[in-house]
Motif scaffolding. Structure first.
Motif, PDB file in Angstrom:
ATOM      1  N   ARG A  31      -2.722 -11.194   3.029  1.00 23.90           N
ATOM      2  CA  ARG A  31      -4.142 -10.878   3.095  1.00 23.90           C
ATOM      3  C   ARG A  31      -4.690 -10.790   1.683  1.00 23.90           C
ATOM      4  O   ARG A  31      -3.958 -10.523   0.727  1.00 23.90           O
ATOM      5  CB  ARG A  31      -4.360  -9.547   3.800  1.00 23.90           C
ATOM      6  CG  ARG A  31      -3.928  -9.564   5.240  1.00 23.90           C
ATOM      7  CD  ARG A  31      -4.165  -8.202   5.846  1.00 23.90           C
ATOM      8  NE  ARG A  31      -3.646  -8.178   7.206  1.00 23.90           N
ATOM      9  CZ  ARG A  31      -3.570  -7.083   7.925  1.00 23.90           C
ATOM     10  NH1 ARG A  31      -3.973  -5.927   7.426  1.00 23.90           N
ATOM     11  NH2 ARG A  31      -3.096  -7.145   9.141  1.00 23.90           N
ATOM     12  N   ALA A  32      -5.979 -10.963   1.543  1.00 23.23           N
ATOM     13  CA  ALA A  32      -6.597 -10.863   0.226  1.00 23.23           C
ATOM     14  C   ALA A  32      -6.530  -9.434  -0.293  1.00 23.23           C
ATOM     15  O   ALA A  32      -6.430  -9.201  -1.498  1.00 23.23           O
ATOM     16  CB  ALA A  32      -8.051 -11.323   0.300  1.00 23.23           C
ATOM     17  N   GLU A  33      -6.558  -8.471   0.629  1.00 22.57           N
ATOM     18  CA  GLU A  33      -6.540  -7.072   0.210  1.00 22.57           C
ATOM     19  C   GLU A  33      -5.899  -6.234   1.302  1.00 22.57           C
ATOM     20  O   GLU A  33      -6.094  -6.478   2.492  1.00 22.57           O
ATOM     21  CB  GLU A  33      -7.977  -6.593  -0.024  1.00 22.57           C
ATOM     22  CG  GLU A  33      -8.084  -5.176  -0.482  1.00 22.57           C
ATOM     23  CD  GLU A  33      -9.528  -4.765  -0.750  1.00 22.57           C
ATOM     24  OE1 GLU A  33      -9.752  -3.564  -0.860  1.00 22.57           O
ATOM     25  OE2 GLU A  33     -10.399  -5.639  -0.831  1.00 22.57           O
ATOM     26  N   TYR A  34      -5.101  -5.257   0.900  1.00 21.75           N
ATOM     27  CA  TYR A  34      -4.501  -4.320   1.832  1.00 21.75           C
ATOM     28  C   TYR A  34      -5.041  -2.936   1.517  1.00 21.75           C
ATOM     29  O   TYR A  34      -5.085  -2.521   0.355  1.00 21.75           O
ATOM     30  CB  TYR A  34      -2.978  -4.304   1.695  1.00 21.75           C
ATOM     31  CG  TYR A  34      -2.319  -5.557   2.229  1.00 21.75           C
ATOM     32  CD1 TYR A  34      -1.871  -5.611   3.539  1.00 21.75           C
ATOM     33  CD2 TYR A  34      -2.147  -6.666   1.422  1.00 21.75           C
ATOM     34  CE1 TYR A  34      -1.262  -6.755   4.037  1.00 21.75           C
ATOM     35  CE2 TYR A  34      -1.550  -7.819   1.907  1.00 21.75           C
ATOM     36  CZ  TYR A  34      -1.106  -7.843   3.216  1.00 21.75           C
ATOM     37  OH  TYR A  34      -0.508  -8.975   3.706  1.00 21.75           O
ATOM     38  N   ARG A  35      -5.447  -2.215   2.535  1.00 20.83           N
ATOM     39  CA  ARG A  35      -5.928  -0.842   2.336  1.00 20.83           C
ATOM     40  C   ARG A  35      -4.933   0.103   3.012  1.00 20.83           C
ATOM     41  O   ARG A  35      -4.609  -0.056   4.178  1.00 20.83           O
ATOM     42  CB  ARG A  35      -7.314  -0.663   2.922  1.00 20.83           C
ATOM     43  CG  ARG A  35      -8.344  -1.477   2.202  1.00 20.83           C
ATOM     44  CD  ARG A  35      -9.740  -1.106   2.663  1.00 20.83           C
ATOM     45  NE  ARG A  35     -10.715  -1.929   1.982  1.00 20.83           N
ATOM     46  CZ  ARG A  35     -11.381  -1.541   0.908  1.00 20.83           C
ATOM     47  NH1 ARG A  35     -11.181  -0.350   0.403  1.00 20.83           N
ATOM     48  NH2 ARG A  35     -12.258  -2.338   0.339  1.00 20.83           N
ATOM     49  N   PHE A  36      -4.483   1.083   2.253  1.00 24.18           N
ATOM     50  CA  PHE A  36      -3.527   2.060   2.762  1.00 24.18           C
ATOM     51  C   PHE A  36      -4.186   3.427   2.755  1.00 24.18           C
ATOM     52  O   PHE A  36      -4.728   3.859   1.743  1.00 24.18           O
ATOM     53  CB  PHE A  36      -2.265   2.073   1.888  1.00 24.18           C
ATOM     54  CG  PHE A  36      -1.217   3.019   2.392  1.00 24.18           C
ATOM     55  CD1 PHE A  36      -0.470   2.710   3.522  1.00 24.18           C
ATOM     56  CD2 PHE A  36      -0.965   4.208   1.752  1.00 24.18           C
ATOM     57  CE1 PHE A  36       0.500   3.572   3.994  1.00 24.18           C
ATOM     58  CE2 PHE A  36       0.003   5.080   2.205  1.00 24.18           C
ATOM     59  CZ  PHE A  36       0.742   4.761   3.333  1.00 24.18           C
TER      60      PHE A  36
END
Length: 83
Positions: free
Chosen positions: A17-22
């Motif tokens: 993915r272009a960005e992962y949010r945790f």
């Protein structure tokens, strides 16, 4: 292995993915971390190697015997400077 994307096409699951949010607010402490001391080093053995040993003590015993069998490196002597 593939899955359907929101546009109806097939997307490769292995794509990054272009960005992962945790969400760190949902993170929990590692319940096994307390078992490890400050001087503990974790090493992962390949499954075929791990199958030979029944415990960490047996691995350590074997490695100590191999270390004892190694030739000792020659000691370095201080060279006398000429003159």
């Amino acid at each position: 292995m593939s899955k359907r994307s929101s546009s109806g096409g097939v997307a490769d699951v292995r794509e990054l993915r272009a960005e992962y949010r945790f969400d760190y607010s949902k993170a929990k402490p590692n319940p096994y971390a307390a078992r490890l001391g400050k001087d503990t080093v974790t090493i992962v053995l390949d499954p075929d190697v791990a199958a030979v040993f029944s415990s960490s003590e047996s691995v350590n015993t074997f490695l100590r015997s191999v270390i004892a069998a190694l030739p000792t490196p020659p000691t370095r002597r201080a060279r006398k400077r000429p003159g």
